[in-house]
Design an enzyme around this catalytic site. Structure first.
Site, PDB file in Angstrom:
ATOM      1  N   CYS A   1       0.833  -1.209   0.000  1.00 19.16           N
ATOM      2  CA  CYS A   1       0.000   0.000   0.000  1.00 19.16           C
ATOM      3  C   CYS A   1       0.871   1.264   0.000  1.00 19.16           C
ATOM      4  CB  CYS A   1      -0.976  -0.052   1.176  1.00 19.16           C
ATOM      5  SG  CYS A   1      -2.288   1.153   1.040  1.00 19.16           S
TER       6      CYS A   1
ATOM      7  N   HIS B   1      -3.731  -5.140   0.560  1.00 14.82           N
ATOM      8  CA  HIS B   1      -3.140  -5.634   1.813  1.00 14.82           C
ATOM      9  C   HIS B   1      -3.155  -7.165   1.864  1.00 14.82           C
ATOM     10  CE1 HIS B   1      -2.638  -1.829   3.968  1.00 14.82           C
ATOM     11  NE2 HIS B   1      -3.614  -1.417   3.185  1.00 14.82           N
TER      12      HIS B   1
ATOM     13  N   GLU C   1      -1.831  -8.929   4.061  1.00 13.76           N
ATOM     14  CA  GLU C   1      -1.766  -9.392   5.452  1.00 13.76           C
ATOM     15  C   GLU C   1      -3.133  -9.539   6.107  1.00 13.76           C
ATOM     16  OE1 GLU C   1      -1.061  -6.491   4.241  1.00 13.76           O
ATOM     17  OE2 GLU C   1      -1.141  -4.835   5.662  1.00 13.76           O
TER      18      GLU C   1
ATOM     19  N   SER D   1      -1.232 -14.226  38.412  1.00 15.78           N
ATOM     20  CA  SER D   1      -2.684 -14.052  38.536  1.00 15.78           C
ATOM     21  C   SER D   1      -3.434 -15.318  38.133  1.00 15.78           C
ATOM     22  CB  SER D   1      -3.138 -12.902  37.636  1.00 15.78           C
ATOM     23  OG  SER D   1      -3.047 -13.305  36.275  1.00 15.78           O
TER      24      SER D   1
ATOM     25  N   SER E   1       0.744 -14.153  32.757  1.00 12.56           N
ATOM     26  CA  SER E   1       1.570 -14.272  33.967  1.00 12.56           C
ATOM     27  C   SER E   1       1.931 -15.737  34.229  1.00 12.56           C
ATOM     28  CB  SER E   1       0.898 -13.625  35.180  1.00 12.56           C
ATOM     29  OG  SER E   1      -0.172 -14.397  35.647  1.00 12.56           O
TER      30      SER E   1
END
Ligand code: XMP
Length: 520
Positions: A87, A176, A178, A230, A235
């Site tokens: 692009c 695009h 992607e 957590s 985590s």
């Protein structure tokens, strides 16, 4: 030396496109290491670096003909490695190589048909019967072909939709590849990487695991690290990775706020303390949180009280451990990009719910963020590679303030108990019906309203339970999930028949925006 510096890579130059991260994700999915760098910071890449095997120039909101706005260093096009412009990147290449770019008479946003004009290595197997549907998003277009370039494909409004100069190894695409709406778009990236840049796969979760473990060992040395665990995906992966790398030099602190999902604290202790033998400090602060939240119904106050108390408790326990130098956090690559520390581009700020973000400054700790170059799906794969269970790895997101923000109005022990049960029935039903993994996030909430019902011959007057289940890419936008009637009937019956305190179930059918995912 960082292992990344020894890996062959694709360098993605970011011009502020909303899709830049997607390019990186797609390339990594293909098993190739890549890095994103802001176009404002490409100076250090303008000398030949043997690890850079290809360059992708992203799209972006700028115009190439307003030269003041785009101070692009053309040297990066002269390194001799293949370049793919997407692009805006396509327009940059075209202009730099002597073509012209002008505002289009017909802007193209959305699906467009492109037709093949010439065979190319870049588009091998991309077209079927000489055509393909692609996703366009542009107001400018290349109007004069740069010298020695050839047209590979055209659309009605973009005559130079795909161009190439094989000798100079330069390729430009107006659409695009992607985004998922471009049919077989990933194939273009695949052809570019493997046939044109001639890279071989170098990026797998096993490689990542080894690389990250080495890095953590090198940076931590003999110091100690603390980590707020957590039970969530990020985590948990950080904790297990650090434990593999530095063993007992890691201490995790897990604060039970009393606002977690049913039996979550037991799962965390069983997994991390009992199974993985990680140093884990379990703090049961249920009563403390409940007393501080007494009679508080304002959502922002709830969040503040919970956040501050969490930090206070964490600090108290962390201070008891000697020789701690590092705080481990589960920051991911999108967080860095959002907070502009990686690309320097102007996008939104990091979300405020990075709960322990205020700690290192206060406690004079250095941050260790081993996942900061990874996307969520890579974190999940890494977690599996580290031996974490699928149950932990595929868990839906859960907010820091927990059930407090799924219970509008005041918080009581009784309400928490009812809500934990309802949520548990809902999630279990989703899993039993193979729906859990199709849904981005789902939960039950308890509304501060009582309604009349009839059970047997008796009148009831009990709470209203709201169910929410959404599909989403990243939590920024969301749509409600469409259940069939029999599932809804079954979950409503289970909740009302089994939980004392609820006599009515409703389903939230709003999208985000205008609603948010959580209720508060
Ligand atoms: P909203 O409600 O803003 O939620 O649409 C978007 C996503 O963020 C999660 N969320 C939080 N996560 N601490 C967190 O760790 C928070 O304070 C918080 N608030 C919302 C929410 O569950 C959803 O996944």
């Amino acid at each position: 030396m960082r292992l990344e510096d020894t890996l062959n890579k694709i360098l993605i130059v970011d011009f502020g496109s909303q899709f830049t991260q997607l390019i990186a994700r797609k390339i990594r999915e293909l098993g190739i290491y890549c890095e994103i760098v802001s176009h404002k910071k490409i100076e250090k890449f303008t000398k030949f670096e043997k690890n850079i095997k290809g360059i992708v120039l992203s799209g972006g909101p700028l115009n190439v003909y307003e030269s003041k706005k785009v101070k692009f260093n053309n040297k990066i096009l002269k390194l001799g490695v293949p370049v793919l412009g997407i692009c805006f990147g396509h327009q940059i290449i075209s202009k730099a190589m002597g073509g012209s770019v002008r505002s289009s008479k017909h802007r193209e946003f959305g699906l467009a048909e492109v037709k093949e004009s010439k065979k190319s290595k870049l588009t091998k197997n991309f077209f079927s019967k000489g055509k393909n549907n692609v996703w366009m998003s542009h107001a400018d277009q290349v109007t004069k072909l740069p010298k020695n370039f050839k047209i590979i494909a055209q659309s009605i409004n973009s005559k130079m939709c795909i161009i190439e100069n094989v000798e100079k190894k330069m390729f430009g695409i107006q659409f695009h590849p992607e985004v998922s709406h471009t049919i077989k778009g990933k194939l273009i990236l695949k052809n570019f990487i493997f046939s044109i840049c001639k890279l071989t796969k170098n990026w797998s979760s096993r490689d990542q695991k080894k690389k990250l473990i080495n890095e953590v060992r090198n940076s931590v040395g003999n110091s100690k690290v603390i980590c707020a665990l957590s039970g969530g995906v990020d985590s948990s992966v950080v904790a297990k990775l650090l434990s593999n790398a530095i063993g007992k030099k890691l201490t995790c602190i897990f604060v039970n706020t009393g606002l977690l999902r049913k039996d979550e604290e037991k799962q965390v202790v069983n997994t991390f303390k009992k199974r993985f033998k990680i140093n884990l400090i379990y703090v049961n602060a249920e009563n403390l949180f409940l007393s501080k939240l007494k009679n508080v119904s304002d959502p922002e106050k709830k969040r503040k009280i919970i956040g501050n108390l969490f930090i206070k408790i964490f600090e108290k326990y962390a201070n008891k451990i000697e020789n701690v130098k590092f705080l481990a956090q589960g920051t991911l690559y999108p967080d860095l990009i959002e907070s502009k520390s990686v690309t320097g581009s102007q996008t939104s700020k990091i979300k405020s719910h990075h709960n322990v973000g205020g700690l290192p400054k206060k406690m004079k700790l250095k941050l260790i963020e081993p996942l900061k170059y990874l996307f969520k799906d890579e974190v999940r794969k890494l977690g599996l590679e580290l031996g974490l269970s699928n149950e932990i790895i595929s868990r839906h997101p859960f907010p820091g303030p927990g059930l407090a923000i799924r219970m509008p109005g005041i918080i009581t022990k009784e309400k928490i108990k009812i809500l934990k049960e309802a949520d548990n029935y809902f999630i279990k039903s989703l899993k039993d019906n193979n729906l859990y993994d199709k849904i981005w996030q789902a939960y039950a909430a308890l509304l501060p309203v009582k309604t009349v019902g009839v059970m047997g011959d008796n009148r009831t007057y009990e709470y209203l339970c709201l169910l929410r289940a959404i599909t989403s890419e990243d939590g920024m936008t969301a749509d409600f999930f469409q259940f069939n009637k029999s599932f809804m009937q079954s979950i409503s019956n289970q909740i009302v028949n089994n939980i004392r305190g609820i006599n009515r179930v409703v389903y939230d059918v709003t999208s985000k925006p205008p609603s948010t995912i959580e209720l508060e």
